[in-house]
Design a protein around this motif. Structure first.
Motif, PDB file in Angstrom:
ATOM      1  N   LYS A  28       0.809  -1.213   0.000  1.00  0.00           N
ATOM      2  CA  LYS A  28       0.000   0.000   0.000  1.00  0.00           C
ATOM      3  C   LYS A  28       0.846   1.269   0.000  1.00  0.00           C
ATOM      4  O   LYS A  28       0.421   2.307  -0.514  1.00  0.00           O
ATOM      5  N   HIS A  31       1.747   1.422  -3.749  1.00  0.00           N
ATOM      6  CA  HIS A  31       0.671   1.081  -4.689  1.00  0.00           C
ATOM      7  C   HIS A  31      -0.699   1.323  -4.056  1.00  0.00           C
ATOM      8  O   HIS A  31      -1.510   0.392  -3.955  1.00  0.00           O
ATOM      9  N   THR A  33      -3.473   2.911  -5.022  1.00  0.00           N
ATOM     10  CA  THR A  33      -4.641   2.738  -5.892  1.00  0.00           C
ATOM     11  C   THR A  33      -4.917   1.268  -6.155  1.00  0.00           C
ATOM     12  O   THR A  33      -6.050   0.791  -6.026  1.00  0.00           O
ATOM     13  N   LYS A  36      -6.183  -0.554  -2.990  1.00  0.00           N
ATOM     14  CA  LYS A  36      -7.589  -0.255  -2.690  1.00  0.00           C
ATOM     15  C   LYS A  36      -8.512  -1.085  -3.572  1.00  0.00           C
ATOM     16  O   LYS A  36      -9.530  -1.619  -3.101  1.00  0.00           O
ATOM     17  N   GLU A  37      -8.190  -1.195  -4.856  1.00  0.00           N
ATOM     18  CA  GLU A  37      -8.990  -2.009  -5.773  1.00  0.00           C
ATOM     19  C   GLU A  37      -8.952  -3.470  -5.352  1.00  0.00           C
ATOM     20  O   GLU A  37      -9.980  -4.150  -5.290  1.00  0.00           O
ATOM     21  N   GLY A 205      -5.079   6.170 -13.935  1.00  0.00           N
ATOM     22  CA  GLY A 205      -4.436   6.181 -12.625  1.00  0.00           C
ATOM     23  C   GLY A 205      -3.093   5.486 -12.647  1.00  0.00           C
ATOM     24  O   GLY A 205      -2.867   4.549 -13.424  1.00  0.00           O
ATOM     25  N   THR A 209       3.324   5.071  -6.866  1.00  0.00           N
ATOM     26  CA  THR A 209       3.673   6.468  -6.571  1.00  0.00           C
ATOM     27  C   THR A 209       5.152   6.733  -6.827  1.00  0.00           C
ATOM     28  O   THR A 209       5.597   7.870  -6.787  1.00  0.00           O
TER      29      THR A 209
END
Length: 370
Positions: A28, A31, A33, A36-37, A205, A209
């Motif tokens: 997390k 990564h 995004t 979360k998916e 997206g 990051t």
């Protein structure tokens, strides 16, 4: 100096745990995004602790009394404790699959077993293996390559064709040597269109990051239970008026049955809207029922296909309607499904569960009669 040592100790712990917790905190950080998916996906909720349907089937399975949970091979592959079983499938599960061994009962995932070494796919990097390292120039400038958390191997071809999915999603044979479910592997051979491109489409997206990208592969995994609307583009519905009435054509553009799980039921609902009135026509059902002695049974007892009207791979199913149409009529066509056959809800003790018993719309379309 103490602060530096403290930070180094924390970093060491984080790196040591990345292989263990590759689905949560460690992933997390870089990564958010994708994580979360993933945390909303059926992969994440694949265990008996998070999947009501899987638990309902397991509760009736004769192997439960023996504690012989063979489903763990795919549903909780990394779990060694009850606590780990609740995690279901993890990031680590898929990103460490080295190869697939084919077997008549069910295929087998072979994991690389290397700490901090993950597989991935990215166009243009098919020959790369990114290993974390830091170099220092003559001027003392430091340059970092890769991730401090893991190395990335882009060379595994299975991650480009979708064959990586075939360890769990190819087929499952019961003790009667009967295929409870099977997905033909033709959909896991082409790099342009395969399991991954359909069920993990590119969406807006960044994947990380650390290195910003415009798009990433969707990690919510579109399917019957989650994000089913994303699969609607692989179904076409057409309408043709003729002298006897009209025809509705449903085209399944997928390389497998419209729905593959033996508990699923597809329904086609058709309505005519005429002079402010709604005329409901016959509902057509598409289903594959397994059982024995011509009767439906639980999967582990099945020896035959009792009934199979499911729309097949690449099939155009034509349904005839003999209702006469008038100019100005509006035709509404709704293609949807039940994740559990309504007739099986009582047997599985799932009656009254709205999320499971509701009719889900896959695609709807309206046509005008001239």
């Amino acid at each position: 100096m103490k602060i530096l040592l403290y930070l180094m100790a924390i970093m060491s712990l984080m790196l040591a745990n990345v292989h263990k917790d590759a689905d949560t905190a460690s992933c997390k950080k870089c990564h958010p995004t994708i994580t979360k998916e993933f945390e909303e996906s059926m992969h994440k909720h694949s265990s008996i602790y998070n999947d009501k349907i899987h638990k309902a089937v397991w509760d009736l399975h004769p192997a439960k009394a023996k504690g012989d949970y063979k489903c763990s091979k795919c549903h909780t592959p990394n779990a060694k404790t009850k606590e780990e079983q609740t995690q279901g499938i993890t990031c680590l599960t898929c990103h460490t699959i080295k190869s697939i061994t084919k077997d008549s009962k069910s295929n087998i995932n072979n994991y690389n077993g290397e700490k901090k070494s993950f597989y991935s796919a990215e166009a243009g990097r098919e020959k790369e293996k990114v290993v974390y390292k830091t170099t220092t120039s003559w001027w003392g400038n430091k340059t970092t390559v890769g991730s401090a958390y893991h190395d990335i191997d882009y060379t595994n071809k299975d991650f480009y064709t979708g064959n990586v999915c075939m360890g769990c999603h190819s087929h499952k044979q019961n003790s009667n040597q009967f295929d409870v479910c099977r997905i033909e592997e033709d959909g896991a051979k082409n790099e342009k269109e395969n399991c991954i491109t359909c069920h993990m489409p590119k969406i807006e997206g960044s994947a990380t990051t650390v290195r910003i990208s415009q798009k990433h592969s969707f990690h919510g995994f579109s399917g019957a239970r989650k994000n089913s609307k994303m699969l609607a583009k692989y179904v076409d519905i057409d309408f043709v008026k003729n002298s006897k009435g009209f025809k509705i054509t449903v085209e399944n553009k997928a390389p497998h049955n419209l729905l593959t799980h033996p508990l699923r039921v597809v329904k086609l609902k058709t309505n005519i809207f005429r002079d402010s009135k709604k005329i409901e026509l016959k509902t057509h059902t598409f289903v594959k029922i397994i059982g024995t002695d011509s009767k439906p049974t639980m999967p582990w007892l099945a020896t035959e296909v009792v009934k199979d009207t499911m729309i097949k791979a690449k099939e155009k199913r034509v349904i005839d309607f003999e209702e006469n149409l008038k100019s100005g009529d509006k035709i509404e066509v709704i293609l949807g499904f039940y994740v559990v056959n309504p007739k099986a809800l009582k047997k599985l003790n799932l009656e009254g569960d709205k999320e499971i018993s509701e009719f889900k719309i896959l695609k709807s379309q309206n046509f005008s009669v001239e």
